[in-house]
Design a protein around this motif. Sequence first.
Motif, PDB file in Angstrom:
ATOM      1  N   ILE A 112       0.870  -1.183   0.000  1.00 43.84           N
ATOM      2  CA  ILE A 112       0.000   0.000   0.000  1.00 43.84           C
ATOM      3  C   ILE A 112       0.903   1.228   0.000  1.00 43.84           C
ATOM      4  O   ILE A 112       1.789   1.364   0.832  1.00 43.84           O
ATOM      5  CB  ILE A 112      -0.948   0.022   1.208  1.00 43.84           C
ATOM      6  CG1 ILE A 112      -1.890  -1.167   1.156  1.00 43.84           C
ATOM      7  CG2 ILE A 112      -1.743   1.329   1.223  1.00 43.84           C
ATOM      8  CD1 ILE A 112      -2.857  -1.249   2.320  1.00 43.84           C
ATOM      9  N   THR A 132      -1.846  -1.247  -3.857  1.00 41.02           N
ATOM     10  CA  THR A 132      -2.881  -0.224  -3.704  1.00 41.02           C
ATOM     11  C   THR A 132      -2.235   1.143  -3.544  1.00 41.02           C
ATOM     12  O   THR A 132      -1.280   1.293  -2.784  1.00 41.02           O
ATOM     13  CB  THR A 132      -3.765  -0.519  -2.473  1.00 41.02           C
ATOM     14  OG1 THR A 132      -4.369  -1.806  -2.641  1.00 41.02           O
ATOM     15  CG2 THR A 132      -4.847   0.524  -2.300  1.00 41.02           C
ATOM     16  N   LYS A 138      -7.282   3.775  -3.914  1.00 37.36           N
ATOM     17  CA  LYS A 138      -8.204   3.926  -2.789  1.00 37.36           C
ATOM     18  C   LYS A 138      -8.177   5.389  -2.370  1.00 37.36           C
ATOM     19  O   LYS A 138      -7.132   5.927  -2.038  1.00 37.36           O
ATOM     20  CB  LYS A 138      -7.786   3.031  -1.623  1.00 37.36           C
ATOM     21  CG  LYS A 138      -8.728   3.130  -0.448  1.00 37.36           C
ATOM     22  CD  LYS A 138      -8.338   2.205   0.670  1.00 37.36           C
ATOM     23  CE  LYS A 138      -9.286   2.374   1.837  1.00 37.36           C
ATOM     24  NZ  LYS A 138      -8.871   1.582   2.991  1.00 37.36           N
ATOM     25  N   ASP A 176      -4.702  -0.844  -7.515  1.00 36.86           N
ATOM     26  CA  ASP A 176      -5.972  -0.201  -7.170  1.00 36.86           C
ATOM     27  C   ASP A 176      -5.731   1.185  -6.604  1.00 36.86           C
ATOM     28  O   ASP A 176      -4.721   1.431  -5.939  1.00 36.86           O
ATOM     29  CB  ASP A 176      -6.736  -1.019  -6.129  1.00 36.86           C
ATOM     30  CG  ASP A 176      -7.177  -2.371  -6.664  1.00 36.86           C
ATOM     31  OD1 ASP A 176      -7.531  -2.450  -7.862  1.00 36.86           O
ATOM     32  OD2 ASP A 176      -7.161  -3.338  -5.886  1.00 36.86           O
TER      33      ASP A 176
END
Length: 101
Positions: free
Chosen positions: A52, A73, A98, A96
């Motif tokens: 992340i 992410t 977020k 992704d």
Amino acid sequence: YSMNPNNSFYERKMLENMETIEKYGIELAEAKDLDTLLIKKGKEKSEKNQNIYYYDKNVITKSDVYKMKKDSTLNINQKCIVTDLAKEHLRINKIDIKYRD
């Protein structure tokens, strides 16, 4: 925190508010301990979520994302702008996005 009946109204209210804040899972600390606490929390977060990436920028470009691992992410501010080239790189590498408030 203990409530001393001899405390002033203001002190009692502050203690009640602090207890309420802690019930929400917020950890209170003294200013002198903040740097140590933040370093500790940052290490815990990076160990748990190695894939992340957190950015606090206004614009994310391809140069910001090209070294990110596949299937990771990108965590960014909701108002952040992601350029088309960056979006394409993210899509190709299954990264992704977020958004946070």
